[in-house]
Design a protein around this motif. Sequence first.
Motif, PDB file in Angstrom:
ATOM      1  N   LEU A   1     -10.670   2.562   0.681  1.00 19.06           N
ATOM      2  CA  LEU A   1     -11.140   3.290   1.860  1.00 19.06           C
ATOM      3  C   LEU A   1      -9.954   3.903   2.588  1.00 19.06           C
ATOM      4  N   ASN A   2     -10.029   5.200   2.893  1.00 21.68           N
ATOM      5  CA  ASN A   2      -8.990   5.879   3.662  1.00 21.68           C
ATOM      6  C   ASN A   2      -9.457   6.066   5.096  1.00 21.68           C
ATOM      7  N   LEU A   3      -8.652   5.592   6.034  1.00 19.31           N
ATOM      8  CA  LEU A   3      -8.970   5.716   7.458  1.00 19.31           C
ATOM      9  C   LEU A   3      -8.024   6.725   8.087  1.00 19.31           C
ATOM     10  N   GLY A   4      -8.521   7.932   8.267  1.00 14.73           N
ATOM     11  CA  GLY A   4      -7.718   8.961   8.908  1.00 14.73           C
ATOM     12  C   GLY A   4      -6.507   9.403   8.106  1.00 14.73           C
ATOM     13  N   ASN A   5      -6.532   9.230   6.783  1.00  8.65           N
ATOM     14  CA  ASN A   5      -5.427   9.616   5.915  1.00  8.65           C
ATOM     15  C   ASN A   5      -4.106   8.955   6.296  1.00  8.65           C
ATOM     16  N   ILE A   6      -4.180   7.862   7.052  1.00 12.82           N
ATOM     17  CA  ILE A   6      -2.974   7.134   7.456  1.00 12.82           C
ATOM     18  C   ILE A   6      -3.008   5.718   6.911  1.00 12.82           C
ATOM     19  N   VAL A   7      -4.134   5.052   7.131  1.00  8.40           N
ATOM     20  CA  VAL A   7      -4.285   3.665   6.694  1.00  8.40           C
ATOM     21  C   VAL A   7      -5.224   3.632   5.494  1.00  8.40           C
TER      22      VAL A   7
ATOM     23  N   GLY B   1     -10.562 -10.673  -1.311  1.00  6.86           N
ATOM     24  CA  GLY B   1      -9.391 -10.290  -0.533  1.00  6.86           C
ATOM     25  C   GLY B   1      -9.438  -8.830  -0.135  1.00  6.86           C
ATOM     26  N   ALA B   2      -8.385  -8.392   0.534  1.00  9.26           N
ATOM     27  CA  ALA B   2      -8.266  -6.996   0.964  1.00  9.26           C
ATOM     28  C   ALA B   2      -6.789  -6.629   1.036  1.00  9.26           C
ATOM     29  N   HIS B   3      -6.506  -5.408   0.611  1.00  9.61           N
ATOM     30  CA  HIS B   3      -5.141  -4.875   0.654  1.00  9.61           C
ATOM     31  C   HIS B   3      -5.125  -3.711   1.644  1.00  9.61           C
ATOM     32  N   ALA B   4      -4.201  -3.745   2.589  1.00  5.34           N
ATOM     33  CA  ALA B   4      -4.069  -2.677   3.588  1.00  5.34           C
ATOM     34  C   ALA B   4      -2.659  -2.115   3.537  1.00  5.34           C
ATOM     35  N   GLU B   5      -2.551  -0.800   3.651  1.00  4.55           N
ATOM     36  CA  GLU B   5      -1.235  -0.153   3.588  1.00  4.55           C
ATOM     37  C   GLU B   5      -1.212   1.067   4.493  1.00  4.55           C
ATOM     38  N   VAL B   6      -0.101   1.255   5.207  1.00  3.15           N
ATOM     39  CA  VAL B   6       0.103   2.418   6.065  1.00  3.15           C
ATOM     40  C   VAL B   6       1.452   3.021   5.716  1.00  3.15           C
ATOM     41  N   THR B   7       1.496   4.340   5.610  1.00  2.00           N
ATOM     42  CA  THR B   7       2.706   5.044   5.182  1.00  2.00           C
ATOM     43  C   THR B   7       3.156   6.008   6.268  1.00  2.00           C
TER      44      THR B   7
END
Length: 479
Positions: free
Chosen positions: A115-121, A159-165
């Motif tokens: 899932l992309n949240l606002g193309n940030i997260v 589980g869940a994987h979260a990443e912000v760039t």
Amino acid sequence: KRLNETGLDQANLAYLLYQKNNWAASIHAEGNQANFYTDSQWLPKIDYYRLGDSFFNNLINYSTHTGVDYANTHTDIMVNNPNLFAFIPYDPISNTSGAFSAGRFFSNHEIDMPLNLGNIVRITPYLQGQVVSWTDQLGGGPNGRQPDGGLTRVWGAVGAHAEVTAWKIYPWVESELWNVHGLNNKVSFYADGRAAYSNVDLNQIAVQDDLDDNTYEYVRRYFALTNYTGGILPAPYDPRHLIMRRALSPIVGTTDVQGTINTVQLGIHQRLQTKRGPEGKRRIVDYMTFDASTTYFPNPSRDNFGKNFGQSMYNWQWFIGDRTSIISSGWFEFFDLVGSKPLTNYNVRGHDPFGLNTVTSGFSISRPPRANLFLGYTVIDTGTLKTSAISTSVSYWMSPKWYGTYSTSYDFGNGILLASMFSFTRIGADYLTSIGLTVDPQRSSYMFAVQITPRLSPNMRLGGGVGQSTFDARYAPTQ
């Protein structure tokens, strides 16, 4: 035995692979004629992979790894040997104390929903599952590590994987000296939380999968025999626990090592990039990289030997030029060493029961095919080990027909030379003829080898002997 072997483990095997699009099938047969190694003979091993199938307009991704095999696991001859100067009751790698044979069927599955949240997260919830059945497993015998009938394990994880760039560009940075033409700093922060459950305890499993190289496996057994009471390593050094705390996916990880564990992995990836090359044709390259990670264990008494944090690592690389780099990496643990007490003999010169710290730093200069140079310095501080060592390696093309290599390691903590190796290769149009010598002064061991390698194809490279670095056969001989 020697502790300075390099390269892949030697094996006698046959392997067939068929791959198409996102799926593959393989059959693998392997024999083990060396009774001084712990290895599995696969008779045979059949695997089927299917990766990255998408459903519901790419909303859900699905991967699977299923297989069936029969393995005869041979345990090292030093295990359960009463004639040794110390006694090791079971192998700390395979958890076996003798020959172990079993058929195995397994099926691993993973479903994730990116899932992309606002193309940030980017957040990716996932489900993982495994069912594995053995025709025989542990439980019988005086120490509970002899075959005792079939066993089925059901394992699952959520589980869940979260990443912000984030990134920032510095186009005004210029330096001819450092070959820098603009900088772009890219940073990714990530977190991965997972809760896994198994209906079978990990200690009930005889491990058939190869977890480590033979050299490292021998070091663990030798370490247990010479440093710890009863020939039993402290539990934090057990490779099964080291692997399980990495929280690897069953699709790409070992089939046998899964269990009940809760983890939260935290980390950062950094890339400092620049442009290099001729004017008008510059390409983007990594100028400096830095990765760091740690793992939080919500249930430390069960999962991490009483400590909330562990598996803390970093890796830093500075590519000064295309062929010159400086590196540094480290691994830090904060656990207490439990499960065994150190011996009181001349091998044990003190004992620090807290954690594990290893740091390696060095630099590399590569000028293929003419020369390669590496100089590294390693510090190790854990348990009964508190030492540092320097390692050097040089490869040089001395003439159109001759290629030489030399490497050595010296232990400053104990004031001893660990090993030295040199080799010479005669470069011919059809064959590479090499001679090499490895000296291990700790064991008064001198190993000499002669190797003749046919140059069947410019893209084919065969293995090396006596730890020697072989000449890259892709380079044509100079006539």
